[in-house]
Design an enzyme around this catalytic site. Structure first.
Site, PDB file in Angstrom:
ATOM      1  N   PRO A   9     112.203  34.544  -3.198  1.00 57.63           N
ATOM      2  CA  PRO A   9     112.052  34.864  -1.874  1.00 57.63           C
ATOM      3  C   PRO A   9     111.372  36.381  -1.445  1.00 57.63           C
ATOM      4  O   PRO A   9     111.162  37.175  -2.330  1.00 57.63           O
ATOM      5  CB  PRO A   9     113.511  35.367  -1.635  1.00 57.63           C
ATOM      6  CG  PRO A   9     114.315  35.515  -3.112  1.00 57.63           C
ATOM      7  CD  PRO A   9     113.284  34.567  -3.773  1.00 57.63           C
ATOM      8  N   ASN A  10     110.668  36.148  -0.389  1.00 60.08           N
ATOM      9  CA  ASN A  10     109.863  37.236   0.076  1.00 60.08           C
ATOM     10  C   ASN A  10     108.603  37.647  -0.400  1.00 60.08           C
ATOM     11  O   ASN A  10     107.773  38.337   0.103  1.00 60.08           O
ATOM     12  CB  ASN A  10     110.755  38.374   0.273  1.00 60.08           C
ATOM     13  CG  ASN A  10     111.855  38.487   0.940  1.00 60.08           C
ATOM     14  OD1 ASN A  10     111.961  37.805   2.041  1.00 60.08           O
ATOM     15  ND2 ASN A  10     113.034  38.589   0.400  1.00 60.08           N
ATOM     16  N   ARG A  17     104.401  43.005   2.753  1.00 59.80           N
ATOM     17  CA  ARG A  17     105.851  43.531   2.374  1.00 59.80           C
ATOM     18  C   ARG A  17     105.624  44.857   1.372  1.00 59.80           C
ATOM     19  O   ARG A  17     105.057  44.810   0.319  1.00 59.80           O
ATOM     20  CB  ARG A  17     106.468  42.556   1.411  1.00 59.80           C
ATOM     21  CG  ARG A  17     107.686  42.851   0.900  1.00 59.80           C
ATOM     22  CD  ARG A  17     107.956  41.677  -0.306  1.00 59.80           C
ATOM     23  NE  ARG A  17     109.293  42.080  -0.814  1.00 59.80           N
ATOM     24  CZ  ARG A  17     109.667  41.759  -1.690  1.00 59.80           C
ATOM     25  NH1 ARG A  17     109.155  40.683  -2.524  1.00 59.80           N
ATOM     26  NH2 ARG A  17     111.038  42.196  -2.055  1.00 59.80           N
ATOM     27  N   TYR A  22     104.315  46.828  -3.702  1.00 58.13           N
ATOM     28  CA  TYR A  22     103.785  45.392  -4.339  1.00 58.13           C
ATOM     29  C   TYR A  22     102.409  45.004  -4.009  1.00 58.13           C
ATOM     30  O   TYR A  22     101.730  44.097  -4.291  1.00 58.13           O
ATOM     31  CB  TYR A  22     104.725  44.332  -3.465  1.00 58.13           C
ATOM     32  CG  TYR A  22     106.179  44.293  -3.753  1.00 58.13           C
ATOM     33  CD1 TYR A  22     106.451  43.968  -5.162  1.00 58.13           C
ATOM     34  CD2 TYR A  22     106.975  44.657  -2.639  1.00 58.13           C
ATOM     35  CE1 TYR A  22     107.849  44.051  -5.489  1.00 58.13           C
ATOM     36  CE2 TYR A  22     108.324  44.839  -2.849  1.00 58.13           C
ATOM     37  CZ  TYR A  22     108.835  44.343  -4.374  1.00 58.13           C
ATOM     38  OH  TYR A  22     110.296  44.400  -4.710  1.00 58.13           O
ATOM     39  N   ASN A  74     108.390  34.284 -10.982  1.00 63.49           N
ATOM     40  CA  ASN A  74     109.014  35.674 -10.562  1.00 63.49           C
ATOM     41  C   ASN A  74     110.198  35.060  -9.516  1.00 63.49           C
ATOM     42  O   ASN A  74     110.024  34.774  -8.297  1.00 63.49           O
ATOM     43  CB  ASN A  74     107.697  36.168  -9.674  1.00 63.49           C
ATOM     44  CG  ASN A  74     108.415  37.639  -9.390  1.00 63.49           C
ATOM     45  OD1 ASN A  74     109.597  37.819  -9.293  1.00 63.49           O
ATOM     46  ND2 ASN A  74     107.494  38.459  -8.703  1.00 63.49           N
ATOM     47  N   ALA A  77     114.299  38.367  -5.830  1.00 65.30           N
ATOM     48  CA  ALA A  77     115.617  39.252  -5.819  1.00 65.30           C
ATOM     49  C   ALA A  77     116.655  38.256  -6.666  1.00 65.30           C
ATOM     50  O   ALA A  77     117.889  38.719  -7.226  1.00 65.30           O
ATOM     51  CB  ALA A  77     116.347  39.530  -4.343  1.00 65.30           C
ATOM     52  N   HIS A  80     118.446  39.050  -9.988  1.00 66.90           N
ATOM     53  CA  HIS A  80     119.414  39.967 -10.456  1.00 66.90           C
ATOM     54  C   HIS A  80     120.622  39.353 -10.231  1.00 66.90           C
ATOM     55  O   HIS A  80     121.796  40.033 -10.141  1.00 66.90           O
ATOM     56  CB  HIS A  80     119.155  41.309  -9.614  1.00 66.90           C
ATOM     57  CG  HIS A  80     117.736  41.668  -9.662  1.00 66.90           C
ATOM     58  ND1 HIS A  80     116.893  42.228 -10.901  1.00 66.90           N
ATOM     59  CD2 HIS A  80     116.855  42.000  -8.729  1.00 66.90           C
ATOM     60  CE1 HIS A  80     115.765  42.562 -10.430  1.00 66.90           C
ATOM     61  NE2 HIS A  80     115.767  42.117  -9.328  1.00 66.90           N
ATOM     62  N   ASP A  87     120.479  29.047 -16.040  1.00 70.17           N
ATOM     63  CA  ASP A  87     121.070  27.624 -16.342  1.00 70.17           C
ATOM     64  C   ASP A  87     119.955  26.613 -16.477  1.00 70.17           C
ATOM     65  O   ASP A  87     119.669  25.729 -17.091  1.00 70.17           O
ATOM     66  CB  ASP A  87     122.383  27.247 -15.806  1.00 70.17           C
ATOM     67  CG  ASP A  87     123.479  28.123 -16.116  1.00 70.17           C
ATOM     68  OD1 ASP A  87     123.425  28.863 -16.924  1.00 70.17           O
ATOM     69  OD2 ASP A  87     124.564  28.038 -15.218  1.00 70.17           O
ATOM     70  N   GLU A  98     108.816  35.354 -17.500  1.00 72.33           N
ATOM     71  CA  GLU A  98     109.343  35.912 -16.197  1.00 72.33           C
ATOM     72  C   GLU A  98     108.250  37.165 -15.902  1.00 72.33           C
ATOM     73  O   GLU A  98     107.748  37.971 -16.658  1.00 72.33           O
ATOM     74  CB  GLU A  98     110.637  36.783 -16.683  1.00 72.33           C
ATOM     75  CG  GLU A  98     111.083  37.752 -15.628  1.00 72.33           C
ATOM     76  CD  GLU A  98     112.418  38.314 -16.090  1.00 72.33           C
ATOM     77  OE1 GLU A  98     112.482  38.418 -17.397  1.00 72.33           O
ATOM     78  OE2 GLU A  98     113.111  39.231 -15.145  1.00 72.33           O
ATOM     79  N   HIS A 100     107.056  40.328 -12.786  1.00 74.87           N
ATOM     80  CA  HIS A 100     107.680  41.267 -11.841  1.00 74.87           C
ATOM     81  C   HIS A 100     106.353  41.873 -11.442  1.00 74.87           C
ATOM     82  O   HIS A 100     105.749  42.528 -12.375  1.00 74.87           O
ATOM     83  CB  HIS A 100     108.646  41.833 -11.908  1.00 74.87           C
ATOM     84  CG  HIS A 100     110.124  41.083 -12.244  1.00 74.87           C
ATOM     85  ND1 HIS A 100     110.587  40.480 -11.351  1.00 74.87           N
ATOM     86  CD2 HIS A 100     110.731  41.094 -13.563  1.00 74.87           C
ATOM     87  CE1 HIS A 100     111.625  39.703 -11.945  1.00 74.87           C
ATOM     88  NE2 HIS A 100     111.624  40.005 -13.097  1.00 74.87           N
ATOM     89  N   ARG A 107     113.550  51.044 -10.987  1.00 74.37           N
ATOM     90  CA  ARG A 107     113.919  51.168  -9.655  1.00 74.37           C
ATOM     91  C   ARG A 107     115.497  51.399  -9.467  1.00 74.37           C
ATOM     92  O   ARG A 107     116.025  51.910 -10.334  1.00 74.37           O
ATOM     93  CB  ARG A 107     113.389  50.104  -8.940  1.00 74.37           C
ATOM     94  CG  ARG A 107     111.766  49.844  -8.816  1.00 74.37           C
ATOM     95  CD  ARG A 107     111.177  48.865  -8.234  1.00 74.37           C
ATOM     96  NE  ARG A 107     111.575  48.594  -6.852  1.00 74.37           N
ATOM     97  CZ  ARG A 107     111.427  47.582  -6.316  1.00 74.37           C
ATOM     98  NH1 ARG A 107     110.986  46.337  -6.542  1.00 74.37           N
ATOM     99  NH2 ARG A 107     111.643  47.430  -4.954  1.00 74.37           N
TER     100      ARG A 107
HETATM  101  C1  DQA Z   1     110.387  41.545  -7.753  1.00 71.73           C
HETATM  102  C2  DQA Z   1     111.460  42.695  -7.982  1.00 71.73           C
HETATM  103  C3  DQA Z   1     112.559  42.055  -7.479  1.00 71.73           C
HETATM  104  O1  DQA Z   1     113.777  43.441  -7.988  1.00 71.73           O
HETATM  105  C4  DQA Z   1     112.483  42.183  -6.044  1.00 71.73           C
HETATM  106  O2  DQA Z   1     113.709  41.709  -5.553  1.00 71.73           O
HETATM  107  C5  DQA Z   1     111.392  41.318  -5.730  1.00 71.73           C
HETATM  108  C6  DQA Z   1     110.198  41.392  -6.303  1.00 71.73           C
HETATM  109  C7  DQA Z   1     108.814  42.155  -8.179  1.00 71.73           C
HETATM  110  O3  DQA Z   1     107.937  41.240  -8.332  1.00 71.73           O
HETATM  111  O4  DQA Z   1     108.446  43.134  -8.440  1.00 71.73           O
HETATM  112  O5  DQA Z   1     111.811  40.699  -4.579  1.00 71.73           O
HETATM  113  O6  DQA Z   1     110.476  40.303  -8.346  1.00 71.73           O
END
Ligand code: DQA
Length: 147
Positions: A9-10, A17, A22, A74, A77, A80, A87, A98, A100, A107
């Site tokens: 998401p996002n 953003r 980012y 990635n 959110a 977390h 799963d 993974e 980020h 953070r």
């Molecule tokens: C993120 C870090 C996450 O905590 C956050 O919710 C994101 C982006 C990152 O790429 O740094 O949406 O995954």
């Protein structure tokens, strides 16, 4: 070799953003950069971005049914909170990395937990968009060791 790049998401709003966290590269620019990097290596690449957790679970499963050799994930959110994603990764025998853009571990406290991490061969944080390229490298090395 075939890799799926799955973003949560996002991340479609990259560029707009919180650029101080980012960066200014848009999602489209990042996708184009990863695509060019993979094409240059002869790796087939497929992208999924969704704001919905179930779509991300579906994408992990589809990667397997599509015969993917690796997943770059990635979960944003959902990192977390997303036990269903953990799963899904455990359910399919596809190695995942993974990624980020930021360093969640430095953070807010609620970003320090990653559920998916337990099912990933590697975690890359704090490298911005370059982290995705390093994840592709890691999957390529993993693949080369097995073939
Ligand atoms: C993120 C870090 C996450 O905590 C956050 O919710 C994101 C982006 C990152 O790429 O740094 O949406 O995954």
């Amino acid at each position: 070799m075939k890799i799926w790049i799955i973003n949560g998401p996002n991340l479609n709003l990259l560029g707009l953003r919180e650029p101080e966290i980012y960066g200014r590269e848009t999602y489209g620019e990042l996708e184009a950069r990863i695509r060019a990097y993979c094409e240059n290596k002869g790796i087939e690449v497929r992208f999924v971005q969704s704001n919905h957790e179930g779509d991300l679970v579906d994408a992990v499963q589809q990667a397997y049914f599509d015969g993917a050799d690796g997943i770059v994930l990635n979960p944003a959110a959902y990192t977390h909170t997303g036990i269903a994603l953990l799963d899904a990764l455990r359910a399919v025998p596809v190695p995942a990395v993974e990624v980020h853009l930021s360093k969640p571990e430095e953070r807010e406290a609620f970003r320090r937990v990653s559920y998916v991490r337990a099912a990933c061969i590697k975690t890359i944080t704090g490298m911005g968009g370059d982290g995705y390229l390093r994840a592709v490298d890691a999957l390529e090395e993993h693949y080369a060791r097995r073939h």
